[in-house]
Design an enzyme around this catalytic site. Structure first.
Site, mmCIF file in Angstrom:
data_model
loop_
_atom_site.group_PDB
_atom_site.id
_atom_site.type_symbol
_atom_site.label_atom_id
_atom_site.label_comp_id
_atom_site.label_asym_id
_atom_site.label_seq_id
_atom_site.Cartn_x
_atom_site.Cartn_y
_atom_site.Cartn_z
ATOM 1 C CB SER A 12 -0.848 0.072 1.266
ATOM 2 O OG SER A 12 -1.653 -1.034 1.386
ATOM 3 C CG HIS B 182 -2.828 -1.118 -3.651
ATOM 4 N ND1 HIS B 182 -3.355 0.126 -3.433
ATOM 5 C CD2 HIS B 182 -2.726 -1.704 -2.429
ATOM 6 C CE1 HIS B 182 -3.559 0.284 -2.131
ATOM 7 N NE2 HIS B 182 -3.187 -0.800 -1.511
ATOM 8 C CD GLU C 80 -4.572 2.563 -6.239
ATOM 9 O OE1 GLU C 80 -5.063 3.689 -6.200
ATOM 10 O OE2 GLU C 80 -3.764 2.148 -5.382
ATOM 11 C CG ASN D 192 -4.057 4.224 0.523
ATOM 12 O OD1 ASN D 192 -5.212 4.317 0.930
ATOM 13 N ND2 ASN D 192 -3.394 3.088 0.532
HETATM 14 N N1 LIG Z 1 -5.258 -4.665 5.125
HETATM 15 C C1 LIG Z 1 -5.509 -3.789 4.177
HETATM 16 O O1 LIG Z 1 -6.501 -3.044 4.221
HETATM 17 C C2 LIG Z 1 -4.607 -3.708 2.978
HETATM 18 C C3 LIG Z 1 -5.121 -3.181 1.779
HETATM 19 C C4 LIG Z 1 -4.283 -3.158 0.653
HETATM 20 C C5 LIG Z 1 -2.982 -3.606 0.762
HETATM 21 N N2 LIG Z 1 -2.503 -4.094 1.945
HETATM 22 C C6 LIG Z 1 -1.123 -4.584 1.965
HETATM 23 O O2 LIG Z 1 -1.154 -6.008 1.848
HETATM 24 C C7 LIG Z 1 -0.081 -6.597 2.582
HETATM 25 C C8 LIG Z 1 -0.639 -7.582 3.594
HETATM 26 O O3 LIG Z 1 -1.541 -6.943 4.447
HETATM 27 P P1 LIG Z 1 -2.577 -7.732 5.367
HETATM 28 O O4 LIG Z 1 -3.515 -6.730 5.919
HETATM 29 O O5 LIG Z 1 -3.098 -8.937 4.652
HETATM 30 O O6 LIG Z 1 -1.582 -8.215 6.539
HETATM 31 P P2 LIG Z 1 -1.781 -9.422 7.558
HETATM 32 O O7 LIG Z 1 -0.967 -9.073 8.751
HETATM 33 O O8 LIG Z 1 -3.224 -9.749 7.729
HETATM 34 O O9 LIG Z 1 -1.090 -10.675 6.807
HETATM 35 C C9 LIG Z 1 0.270 -10.754 6.505
HETATM 36 C C10 LIG Z 1 0.665 -12.229 6.489
HETATM 37 O O10 LIG Z 1 1.999 -12.345 5.965
HETATM 38 C C11 LIG Z 1 2.694 -13.329 6.703
HETATM 39 N N3 LIG Z 1 4.123 -13.066 6.551
HETATM 40 C C12 LIG Z 1 4.855 -12.067 7.109
HETATM 41 N N4 LIG Z 1 6.138 -12.143 6.690
HETATM 42 C C13 LIG Z 1 6.209 -13.192 5.822
HETATM 43 C C14 LIG Z 1 7.244 -13.761 5.042
HETATM 44 N N5 LIG Z 1 8.475 -13.254 5.057
HETATM 45 N N6 LIG Z 1 6.958 -14.823 4.259
HETATM 46 C C15 LIG Z 1 5.705 -15.343 4.220
HETATM 47 N N7 LIG Z 1 4.682 -14.848 4.950
HETATM 48 C C16 LIG Z 1 4.927 -13.790 5.731
HETATM 49 C C17 LIG Z 1 2.175 -13.189 8.121
HETATM 50 O O11 LIG Z 1 2.360 -14.394 8.838
HETATM 51 C C18 LIG Z 1 0.702 -12.864 7.891
HETATM 52 O O12 LIG Z 1 -0.102 -14.017 7.876
HETATM 53 C C19 LIG Z 1 0.704 -5.429 3.161
HETATM 54 O O13 LIG Z 1 1.732 -5.087 2.269
HETATM 55 C C20 LIG Z 1 -0.336 -4.323 3.237
HETATM 56 O O14 LIG Z 1 0.243 -3.032 3.195
HETATM 57 C C21 LIG Z 1 -3.292 -4.163 3.048
#
Ligand SMILES: NC(=O)c1ccc[n+]([C@@H]2O[C@H](COP(=O)([O-])OP(=O)(O)OC[C@H]3O[C@@H](n4cnc5c(N)ncnc54)[C@H](O)[C@@H]3O)[C@@H](O)[C@H]2O)c1
Length: 387
Positions: free
Chosen positions: A117, A138, A150, A188
């Site tokens: 993000s 994204h 995106e 964003n």
């Molecule tokens: N939550 C949102 O609203 C949102 C929206 C768009 C983008 N994002 C982006 O998406 C990504 C994930 O966000 P999320 O909300 O799903 O996070 P989350 O914390 O729910 O999930 C992340 C997962 O990644 C795993 N993980 C961490 N390091 C790792 C590694 N090295 N190898 C394999 N697995 C690993 C963790 O165990 C966890 O299960 C981030 O980059 C975030 O910025 C989030």
């Protein structure tokens, strides 16, 4: 049809896996935490059951979708996939290490996408030997429900790869928009004033929380007021995004975070999830009532709206995305009632410029500077959408 790899089985990874499997791909999903992988599998089963009950899909479809997803315990099982979408923790060094490792595992032609993000896709791509096949995809949360994606080519990306992914997203039933690799991409970045200007109006004591929320929902047609929305997103998350965007723009005052929100984070009042944010969510708590003054309400709505329009106009001015992409991004990514640039035309461009200039003259703060694109249109009697 290519197989798709997903790394990270949290909120986003699980949602994207569901979308890809529903579109017919075989999906391999990996997480370095086995418990997260198990939670993801159970969550999907629950979601699928609910969709069957609601008759959105048949029992057979539900079984087929779940059957297409494999939960794997090693990245090395992803050797055959044509596309990987990374959705792990939002830390540049961790993502770079993963991309480096992925390149060892995947075939030469596989595409590597990040769901970041707030990080620069270009910086993630720089970790790869073949950065021309790396890009940002994204998605928005929850990925199966939010249409927008995106598509963000890095500086190094082969544009054909971005175009290929753009078409693929359409096949997944999504609404893709191309965005330049700039802080916050489209949504964003453009959405910042929805929070920051509302906070400013509140901090100045012009109106209380409930009134500003009433203005934005009842008079503006937004699904949620800014304070209700910040409470919903969580102040830790929302504040962090603002802080990251502010730093990424070299501390441009337009993106300055708010002490009011910082203090909520300090207090642990993170919003709905902690039972208290701007509002109190504990049982039997009485919610504040808005003051429904239509004239004052309109002034507040227009103040926040022209700041949103200014941000959208500046994103257009700086070629972050096309006119259509910017309006589509805000309606499909965050459910705005109208595209902001179409809204500017409706309010009339001279009126928008006049409102922004009035704020600038009042405060003499750079955050209220009017985008050159608005000023030029006003001068030339133009509109964003010429009929
Ligand atoms: N939550 C949102 O609203 C949102 C929206 C768009 C983008 N994002 C982006 O998406 C990504 C994930 O966000 P999320 O909300 O799903 O996070 P989350 O914390 O729910 O999930 C992340 C997962 O990644 C795993 N993980 C961490 N390091 C790792 C590694 N090295 N190898 C394999 N697995 C690993 C963790 O165990 C966890 O299960 C981030 O980059 C975030 O910025 C989030």
């Amino acid at each position: 049809m290519i197989s798709v790899g997903i790394v990270g089985s949290g909120a986003m990874g699980s949602g994207i896996a569901q979308v890809a499997a529903t579109a017919g791909h075989n999906v391999l999903i990996y997480d370095n935490n086995p418990d997260a992988l198990e939670r993801s599998r159970k969550r999907l089963a629950k979601i699928m059951d609910r969709l069957v009950v609601k008759e959105r899909i048949t029992k057979e479809e539900s079984t087929a979708i779940q059957g297409r997803i494999q939960y794997v315990d090693s990245l090395y099982k992803m050797a055959e996939v044509g596309l990987v979408v990374e959705a792990i923790v939002e830390k540049l060094e961790v993502k770079k290490a993963l991309f480096e490792q992925l390149e060892d595992v995947l075939s030469e032609n596989a595409i590597l996408a990040t769901n970041t993000s707030s990080l620069a896709v270009t910086a993630i791509a720089a970790a790869c030997q073949k950065p021309d096949r790396v890009l940002g995809l994204h998605f928005f949360n929850p990925a199966p429900l939010m249409a927008l994606v995106e598509v963000v080519p890095a500086v190094q990306t082969d544009i054909k790869v971005a175009e290929e992914c753009f078409e693929l997203m359409k096949k997944w039933g999504k609404v893709p928009v191309m965005a330049k690799d700039t802080p916050g991409f489209i949504v964003n970045r453009v959405a910042r004033p929805f929070y920051s200007e509302a906070l400013r109006v509140y901090e100045e004591g012009i109106a209380d929380l409930a009134t500003i929320d009433w203005v934005m929902t009842e008079l503006g047609g937004f699904r949620m007021g800014p304070f209700t929305l910040m409470d919903y997103i969580g102040h830790d998350v929302n504040y962090k995004v603002t802080e990251t965007v502010f730093a990424a723009f070299y501390f441009d005052p337009r993106y300055k975070p708010s002490f009011t929100q910082q203090r909520l984070v300090d207090a642990g009042y993170l919003g709905r999830k902690s039972g208290r944010g701007f509002y109190n969510y504990e049982e039997a708590s009485v919610q504040p009532e808005p003051t429904k003054d239509a004239a004052k309400g309109k002034a507040i709505l227009h103040r926040i709206l022209v700041m949103l329009i200014n941000e959208a106009a500046d994103a257009l001015y700086l070629n972050v995305a096309s006119l259509d992409a910017i309006d589509l991004a805000m309606t499909k990514g965050v459910n705005y009632p109208k595209g902001l640039l179409a809204w500017a035309d409706e309010l009339t461009i001279p009126y928008v410029v006049e409102q922004l200039d009035a704020l600038y003259h009042e405060y003499h703060e750079d955050r209220y500077r009017c985008s050159p694109v608005l000023r030029r249109l006003a001068r030339d009697g133009g509109k964003f959408y010429e009929v």
